[in-house]
Structures are given as structure tokens and as C-alpha cells.
Design a protein around this motif. Sequence first.
Motif, mmCIF file in Angstrom:
data_model
loop_
_atom_site.group_PDB
_atom_site.id
_atom_site.type_symbol
_atom_site.label_atom_id
_atom_site.label_comp_id
_atom_site.label_asym_id
_atom_site.label_seq_id
_atom_site.Cartn_x
_atom_site.Cartn_y
_atom_site.Cartn_z
ATOM 1 N N GLU A 1 33.463 50.467 48.620
ATOM 2 C CA GLU A 1 33.435 49.977 47.300
ATOM 3 C C GLU A 1 34.079 51.307 46.532
ATOM 4 O O GLU A 1 33.736 51.280 45.213
ATOM 5 C CB GLU A 1 32.228 49.811 46.760
ATOM 6 C CG GLU A 1 31.631 48.295 47.449
ATOM 7 C CD GLU A 1 30.525 47.805 46.735
ATOM 8 O OE1 GLU A 1 29.602 48.573 46.113
ATOM 9 O OE2 GLU A 1 29.917 46.703 47.241
ATOM 10 N N SER A 2 34.633 52.288 47.265
ATOM 11 C CA SER A 2 35.172 53.269 46.275
ATOM 12 C C SER A 2 36.626 53.722 47.052
ATOM 13 O O SER A 2 36.791 53.317 48.197
ATOM 14 C CB SER A 2 34.348 54.816 46.612
ATOM 15 O OG SER A 2 33.277 54.523 45.974
ATOM 16 N N TYR A 3 37.443 53.886 46.226
ATOM 17 C CA TYR A 3 38.809 54.444 46.463
ATOM 18 C C TYR A 3 38.988 55.459 47.399
ATOM 19 O O TYR A 3 38.042 56.507 47.080
ATOM 20 C CB TYR A 3 39.751 54.756 45.527
ATOM 21 C CG TYR A 3 40.066 53.597 44.481
ATOM 22 C CD1 TYR A 3 40.949 52.673 44.978
ATOM 23 C CD2 TYR A 3 39.713 53.492 43.294
ATOM 24 C CE1 TYR A 3 41.355 51.366 44.052
ATOM 25 C CE2 TYR A 3 40.025 52.160 42.451
ATOM 26 C CZ TYR A 3 40.767 51.366 42.904
ATOM 27 O OH TYR A 3 41.248 50.243 42.188
ATOM 28 N N PHE B 1 42.151 41.106 48.871
ATOM 29 C CA PHE B 1 42.136 40.457 47.472
ATOM 30 C C PHE B 1 43.352 40.159 46.886
ATOM 31 O O PHE B 1 44.312 40.807 47.180
ATOM 32 C CB PHE B 1 41.189 41.134 46.284
ATOM 33 C CG PHE B 1 39.843 41.042 46.649
ATOM 34 C CD1 PHE B 1 38.834 40.058 46.245
ATOM 35 C CD2 PHE B 1 39.182 42.014 47.547
ATOM 36 C CE1 PHE B 1 37.616 39.913 46.374
ATOM 37 C CE2 PHE B 1 37.760 41.998 47.838
ATOM 38 C CZ PHE B 1 36.923 40.820 47.141
ATOM 39 N N GLY B 2 43.572 39.241 45.922
ATOM 40 C CA GLY B 2 44.888 39.021 45.376
ATOM 41 C C GLY B 2 45.860 38.580 46.148
ATOM 42 O O GLY B 2 45.720 37.980 47.107
ATOM 43 N N ILE B 3 47.165 39.428 45.688
ATOM 44 C CA ILE B 3 48.063 39.113 46.730
ATOM 45 C C ILE B 3 48.225 39.533 48.247
ATOM 46 O O ILE B 3 48.814 38.820 49.174
ATOM 47 C CB ILE B 3 49.529 39.746 46.153
ATOM 48 C CG1 ILE B 3 50.821 39.081 46.971
ATOM 49 C CG2 ILE B 3 49.323 41.411 46.278
ATOM 50 C CD1 ILE B 3 52.129 39.555 46.022
ATOM 51 N N ILE C 1 41.531 45.622 51.332
ATOM 52 C CA ILE C 1 42.665 46.256 50.766
ATOM 53 C C ILE C 1 43.021 45.933 49.413
ATOM 54 O O ILE C 1 42.609 44.974 48.631
ATOM 55 C CB ILE C 1 43.629 45.281 51.284
ATOM 56 C CG1 ILE C 1 43.743 45.316 52.868
ATOM 57 C CG2 ILE C 1 45.238 45.578 50.972
ATOM 58 C CD1 ILE C 1 44.263 44.092 53.636
ATOM 59 N N ILE C 2 43.197 46.945 48.371
ATOM 60 C CA ILE C 2 43.329 46.752 47.105
ATOM 61 C C ILE C 2 44.926 46.897 46.571
ATOM 62 O O ILE C 2 45.586 47.803 46.492
ATOM 63 C CB ILE C 2 42.518 48.024 46.166
ATOM 64 C CG1 ILE C 2 41.106 48.017 46.957
ATOM 65 C CG2 ILE C 2 42.773 47.859 44.733
ATOM 66 C CD1 ILE C 2 40.350 47.409 46.420
ATOM 67 N N PRO C 3 45.589 45.662 46.316
ATOM 68 C CA PRO C 3 46.841 45.458 45.885
ATOM 69 C C PRO C 3 46.882 46.147 44.446
ATOM 70 O O PRO C 3 45.756 46.201 43.786
ATOM 71 C CB PRO C 3 47.375 44.193 45.963
ATOM 72 C CG PRO C 3 46.021 43.360 46.182
ATOM 73 C CD PRO C 3 44.721 44.107 46.610
ATOM 74 N N PRO C 4 48.258 46.272 43.890
ATOM 75 C CA PRO C 4 48.100 46.704 42.254
ATOM 76 C C PRO C 4 47.285 45.860 41.411
ATOM 77 O O PRO C 4 47.393 44.613 41.604
ATOM 78 C CB PRO C 4 49.622 46.475 41.953
ATOM 79 C CG PRO C 4 50.328 46.399 43.424
ATOM 80 C CD PRO C 4 49.329 45.923 44.465
ATOM 81 N N VAL C 5 46.311 46.370 40.827
ATOM 82 C CA VAL C 5 45.315 45.656 39.951
ATOM 83 C C VAL C 5 46.126 45.513 38.713
ATOM 84 O O VAL C 5 47.047 45.954 38.206
ATOM 85 C CB VAL C 5 44.282 46.709 39.810
ATOM 86 C CG1 VAL C 5 43.461 46.984 40.974
ATOM 87 C CG2 VAL C 5 44.317 47.839 38.765
ATOM 88 N N SER C 6 45.478 44.477 38.333
ATOM 89 C CA SER C 6 45.974 43.591 36.966
ATOM 90 C C SER C 6 44.977 43.006 36.061
ATOM 91 O O SER C 6 45.341 42.103 35.419
ATOM 92 C CB SER C 6 47.155 42.905 37.144
ATOM 93 O OG SER C 6 46.707 41.676 38.120
ATOM 94 N N GLY C 7 43.895 43.746 35.821
ATOM 95 C CA GLY C 7 42.836 43.265 34.943
ATOM 96 C C GLY C 7 43.063 43.616 33.536
ATOM 97 O O GLY C 7 44.218 44.052 33.040
ATOM 98 N N GLY C 8 42.397 42.745 32.727
ATOM 99 C CA GLY C 8 42.564 43.095 31.135
ATOM 100 C C GLY C 8 43.178 42.060 30.740
ATOM 101 O O GLY C 8 43.959 41.294 31.245
ATOM 102 N N LYS D 1 54.410 47.100 44.924
ATOM 103 C CA LYS D 1 54.361 48.371 44.146
ATOM 104 C C LYS D 1 53.786 49.530 44.993
ATOM 105 O O LYS D 1 54.275 50.699 45.127
ATOM 106 C CB LYS D 1 53.884 48.196 42.797
ATOM 107 C CG LYS D 1 54.365 49.315 41.855
ATOM 108 C CD LYS D 1 53.677 48.894 40.469
ATOM 109 C CE LYS D 1 54.358 47.949 39.740
ATOM 110 N NZ LYS D 1 53.614 47.597 38.425
#
Lengths: 141, 80
Positions: B56-58, B8-10, B73-80, B48
Motif C-alpha cells: 500500500e505504498s509507492y 486496478f483500472g486499465i 499495479i498502479i496505472p496513471p491515476v485520475s481521481g478528483g 503514459k
Amino acid sequence: MQEKIDIQISDQELIIDSCYSFVQHEGAGGNALFVGSVRSQTSGKKVIKLEFEAFESMARKELRKIAEAIMDKWQALGISIHHRTGTLAIGEIAVIIAVSAPHRDAAFEACQYAIDTLKVTVPIWKREYFDDGAIWVAAHP
Amino acid sequence: MRVKIRAFGIAKEIVGGPVSQLDLKDKATISEVKDVLSLKYPDFSTLKKFSIAVNESYQDDDYVVTEGDELVIIPPVSGG
């Protein structure tokens, strides 16, 4: 007792009253509401639009963990967290968090905990678009 | 073993799509999955940080991957 946790991830416009109404409780003396919106600039650079991408199934689980921690730690009476996905224009609402609790201190603290933790653990990613390109927020050091 | 890993994301841009195939040795740990990824896609080292979610869990670096695990793969999250 009906569970007072409401978690939603949606590509449609978020409605503040939907979250606020959900957490209403006759035992509540404080209702805290946090609304995150899209700002027009970041570090002095003009932002044109944002996109949010979510790993939805896991994001819902992580949001639920936050809500359960809040119910437990602050004896909250209700919590609603709605997060937007897709393309957002300046001023649109990205996230809403509503918490009701017997007293205001708990409501404020729980609401702050929710947004702070969301920004660290929930798999949602923000892409900011500028005149000259786009970046994934917080990706690089 | 050959596993599928979602991005996901980057991370999606780095691997060139929403899914990548990785060749892992048997009983590979999350730490080794990260090493394989960084070797195959050097741009991961510019992030980073990044985490791997399993089902679905770290998961911690010493978690052992088994056949059928859903890796993401979970790159640095940036929600909110």
C-alpha cells in the motif's frame, strides 16, 4: 486534542455539509471548500456517465498523507476529504475537500494543494463513458 | 519466485482480471517486475506510465521484492 482529519471513500452520495461541519473550529477565520462534479462533456465529446474505481486501503493512506501535510504546512485547523466511487451521473459530486484555517490564504492554498496532489498520487481511476465507448482517463499519452 | 500481483483500472483490463501471477527471479527489483509485466503484457508500454505499490505504498524502481509483499499495479491515476 481530537484529530481534525476526516478521510472517506464511499459509493454513496457525498454530502457537502458533512465535510463543512467536520472542519468547523472556533479558531477558524477561513473555510475553503472545493467540490468536484461530473461534467457533461470532455474535449467536446458528450459524456454519459463516469465510474470511479479505487484501491481503497491505499487511497485512504495517500489521502491521509495529503491531510497531514496540510495540517503541518498551513497550520490548518481541520480537513475533510471525501471521494466517491462507483457509477456517477452528470452533475453528481465526485470529490469534496474542506479546509479550515485561521486565515483565508492558508485555507485557499491548502484546498488547492489537496485537489492538485490528489490527482497525482491517490490511486483512484476515472472511466468516462461516451455514446460510442469508454476510456480510462489519463491512461495513455 | 512466483508472486501474485493485483491490478486496478486499465491495468485490470490489460492483465485480463484483478490478479495476475508473475514468475520473478530471486531478489527481483520493482524495475524488473515492470520489465516482466511489459514482456508478458505488451500493452503496458502504451500507457503514459505505471507504478508498482508494495504493501500500500509507492516504491522506487530499486526496491527489492521479498516473499509476502503485496504487489499492486498502479496505472496513471485520475481521481478528483
